[in-house]
Design an enzyme around this catalytic site. Structure first.
Site, mmCIF file in Angstrom:
data_model
loop_
_atom_site.group_PDB
_atom_site.id
_atom_site.type_symbol
_atom_site.label_atom_id
_atom_site.label_comp_id
_atom_site.label_asym_id
_atom_site.label_seq_id
_atom_site.Cartn_x
_atom_site.Cartn_y
_atom_site.Cartn_z
ATOM 1 N N ARG A 216 -9.527 10.117 5.543
ATOM 2 C CA ARG A 216 -10.691 9.790 4.900
ATOM 3 C C ARG A 216 -11.836 10.857 5.595
ATOM 4 O O ARG A 216 -12.704 11.128 4.863
ATOM 5 C CB ARG A 216 -11.026 8.466 5.061
ATOM 6 C CG ARG A 216 -10.233 7.413 4.231
ATOM 7 C CD ARG A 216 -10.674 6.141 4.394
ATOM 8 N NE ARG A 216 -10.047 5.262 3.154
ATOM 9 C CZ ARG A 216 -9.970 4.051 2.944
ATOM 10 N NH1 ARG A 216 -10.301 3.260 3.963
ATOM 11 N NH2 ARG A 216 -9.527 3.649 2.061
ATOM 12 N N GLY B 51 -4.362 0.737 -2.551
ATOM 13 C CA GLY B 51 -4.245 0.864 -1.059
ATOM 14 C C GLY B 51 -2.773 0.912 -0.569
ATOM 15 O O GLY B 51 -1.893 1.808 0.078
ATOM 16 N N LYS C 89 1.160 -9.900 -6.565
ATOM 17 C CA LYS C 89 0.759 -10.863 -7.601
ATOM 18 C C LYS C 89 -0.043 -10.598 -9.043
ATOM 19 O O LYS C 89 -0.628 -9.646 -8.899
ATOM 20 C CB LYS C 89 -0.287 -11.789 -6.901
ATOM 21 C CG LYS C 89 0.297 -12.470 -5.623
ATOM 22 C CD LYS C 89 -0.914 -13.521 -5.202
ATOM 23 C CE LYS C 89 -0.603 -14.353 -3.947
ATOM 24 N NZ LYS C 89 -1.343 -14.895 -3.463
ATOM 25 N N GLY D 296 -9.188 -0.727 -3.947
ATOM 26 C CA GLY D 296 -10.052 -1.718 -4.870
ATOM 27 C C GLY D 296 -10.942 -0.765 -5.797
ATOM 28 O O GLY D 296 -10.861 -1.162 -6.980
HETATM 29 P P1 ADP Z 1 -2.024 -2.019 -4.133
HETATM 30 O O1 ADP Z 1 -2.878 -2.259 -2.868
HETATM 31 O O2 ADP Z 1 -1.376 -0.478 -4.194
HETATM 32 O O3 ADP Z 1 -3.049 -2.211 -5.562
HETATM 33 P P2 ADP Z 1 -0.948 -4.583 -4.108
HETATM 34 O O4 ADP Z 1 -1.893 -5.047 -3.175
HETATM 35 O O5 ADP Z 1 -1.193 -5.359 -5.582
HETATM 36 O O6 ADP Z 1 -0.855 -3.099 -4.391
HETATM 37 O O7 ADP Z 1 0.555 -5.071 -3.659
HETATM 38 C C1 ADP Z 1 1.140 -4.727 -2.473
HETATM 39 C C2 ADP Z 1 2.211 -5.454 -2.041
HETATM 40 O O8 ADP Z 1 2.777 -6.071 -2.816
HETATM 41 C C3 ADP Z 1 2.946 -4.825 -0.839
HETATM 42 O O9 ADP Z 1 2.535 -5.492 0.276
HETATM 43 C C4 ADP Z 1 4.343 -5.294 -1.191
HETATM 44 O O10 ADP Z 1 5.360 -5.776 -0.130
HETATM 45 C C5 ADP Z 1 4.283 -6.287 -2.203
HETATM 46 N N1 ADP Z 1 5.592 -6.577 -3.063
HETATM 47 C C6 ADP Z 1 5.864 -5.878 -3.886
HETATM 48 N N2 ADP Z 1 6.966 -6.347 -4.542
HETATM 49 C C7 ADP Z 1 7.148 -7.655 -4.040
HETATM 50 C C8 ADP Z 1 8.260 -8.557 -4.276
HETATM 51 N N3 ADP Z 1 9.244 -8.442 -5.237
HETATM 52 N N4 ADP Z 1 7.938 -9.712 -3.819
HETATM 53 C C9 ADP Z 1 6.684 -10.010 -3.023
HETATM 54 N N5 ADP Z 1 5.984 -9.057 -2.592
HETATM 55 C C10 ADP Z 1 6.173 -7.876 -3.209
HETATM 56 MG MG MG Z 2 -3.173 -3.826 -1.694
#
Ligand code: ADP
Ligand code: MG
Length: 408
Positions: free
Chosen positions: A44, A364, A207, A388
């Protein structure tokens, strides 16, 4: 679609006279620190250098502001910007940089007035002031009083209306985007508003509840929607399949069904897992096996997509011209469940390098996964620095840190 998103914003390149001007530059120096306040990743800080060098070269006097972590109000030595200041001084060895003791004070004001062209005064962690996060007008005016021009280059904080990201803009005449912010706006606007078709979105993560707005927005735009990560199982359960002890949000099954129906109506192909890697306990060293996604045994949870699904995804990516990716496809933090995400990332990188697709990544954890795999971000067309913020941008929300800037 809100018009403000398509509205182009002025950038530092649109301002001609910088000589001797005091410029309040909001950067995103919210870097990860270890237990001894050492920076573990300075991406960053590096990302802000083009804007800083541009302004230094033009003879501006810089007042730099950033938040770091989530401090309670008041000075906290663990979240001081001191290590950031030291790293920045190493990266800009010929620039005189001083770190203020406070965010705003009479001393800060005097130091800002005493700046000479090309010098930098770095304020302490903006969140040491309670008024930062409440967007207190007095703090915003105080920030504005330090400078003639406001430059926002903190894309990672642009979804927050705080005193240093938004409030200040109401009290200065000239407010423009820095080079990093401009690059983010351009890349994310191109992919969300003007994608070359076929357009594919890969949405994963844990989620479904946190990704509903983005799914609803994208369903109107994409040709293919690849669902990965934990939210797969809410979709599968909504279709009547057994998902064992996989992550499911029962209260969102109706929404999952609705999205599937909407996709059918709009001729959007939804790609869901065919095979998944399952385990009985959520742990790095847990035993695992591969099963049909529609027959997950009781007591087993899906933590990654299987090779057949990866093959399906590769087929779709091969036929795409634009790919937007947010959210890991499995629990990439555990090596046993990182393979699906890694394969897809490598393949998308290759397709991008061969000129077949434009790829934009945000989120992230998505970016953390790419970095963990050792895949250079240069393999992709654009990797967003905002977690975010990138998600909200893709959702079509108006980001206050962008909206407050001068229109081009
Ligand atoms: P980003 O930060 O890229 O937007 P998210 O915060 O939505 O992504 O999701 C990331 C998390 O999702 C990771 O910590 C990962 O471990 C979790 N994850 C991915 N697949 C699964 C799964 N099948 N069951 C539970 N958690 C999961
Ligand atoms: Mg995340």
């Amino acid at each position: 679609m809100p018009t403000t998103l398509t509205q182009r914003k002025k950038t530092i390149a649109d301002v001609t006279d910088w000589q001797d001007k005091r410029v309040f530059v909001r950067v995103d120096f919210n870097v990860p620190l270890d237990d001894h306040q050492a920076i573990t990743d300075d991406t960053r800080i590096q990302a802000a250098l083009p804007t800083l060098k541009f302004l230094i070269d033009k003879g501006a006097k810089l007042i730099l502001a950033s938040h770091l972590g989530r401090p309670k109000t008041g000075f906290d030595p663990k979240l001081s910007l001191k290590p950031v200041y030291e790293r920045l001084q190493k990266l800009l060895p010929n620039t005189q940089i001083t770190l203020a003791k406070e965010v705003y004070s009479a001393d800060v004001e005097a130091a800002a007035k005493a700046l000479k062209p090309g010098q930098i005064l770095m304020l302490e962690n903006t969140r040491f002031e309670a008024g930062e996060e409440t967007n207190d007008p007095t703090l915003a005016k105080n920030f504005a009083s330090l400078a003639d021009i406001f430059v926002n280059d903190a894309f990672g904080a642009a979804h927050r209306a705080h005193a240093s990201t938004e409030g200040i803009a109401h009290h200065v005449k000239i407010k423009v985007a820095g080079l990093l912010l401009d690059r983010e706006i351009t890349a994310l606007s191109n992919v969300t508003q003007n994608p070359t078709k076929p357009f594919t979105a890969i949405i994963g993560g844990s989620k479904i509840s946190s990704k509903i707005p983005v799914l609803e927005t994208l369903i109107d735009k994409v040709d293919y929607l690849i669902i990965g990560g934990g939210m797969i199982f809410t979709f599968l359960k909504a279709q009547g399949f057994k998902v064992g002890s996989s992550l499911v949000e029962d209260q969102y099954m109706e929404i999952a069904k609705g999205l599937t129906l909407a996709a059918q109506k709009k001729n959007v192909n939804i790609i869901l897992a065919r095979d998944v890697v399952v385990t009985q306990s959520f742990a790095a060293d847990a035993a695992f096996k591969l099963v049909n996604a529609e027959q997950i045994p009781d007591g087993w949870m899906g933590l990654d997509i299987g090779p057949l699904t990866v093959g399906d995804i590769e087929g779709v990516l091969r036929n795409s011209k634009t790919v937007l990716w947010n959210g890991p496809l499995g629990v990439f933090e555990f090596a046993n469940f990182a393979k699906g995400t890694k394969r897809v990332a490598e393949y998308l990188g290759q397709l991008t390098q061969s000129g077949q697709v434009q790829s934009v990544l945000g989120g992230g954890d998505t970016v953390a996964a790419i970095e963990q795999f050792g895949i250079p971000v240069s393999q992709f067309t654009h990797v967003s620095t905002g977690g975010g913020a990138s998600l909200e941008f893709i959702e079509g929300k108006i980001l206050p840190g962008i909206a407050c800037l001068d229109n081009a």
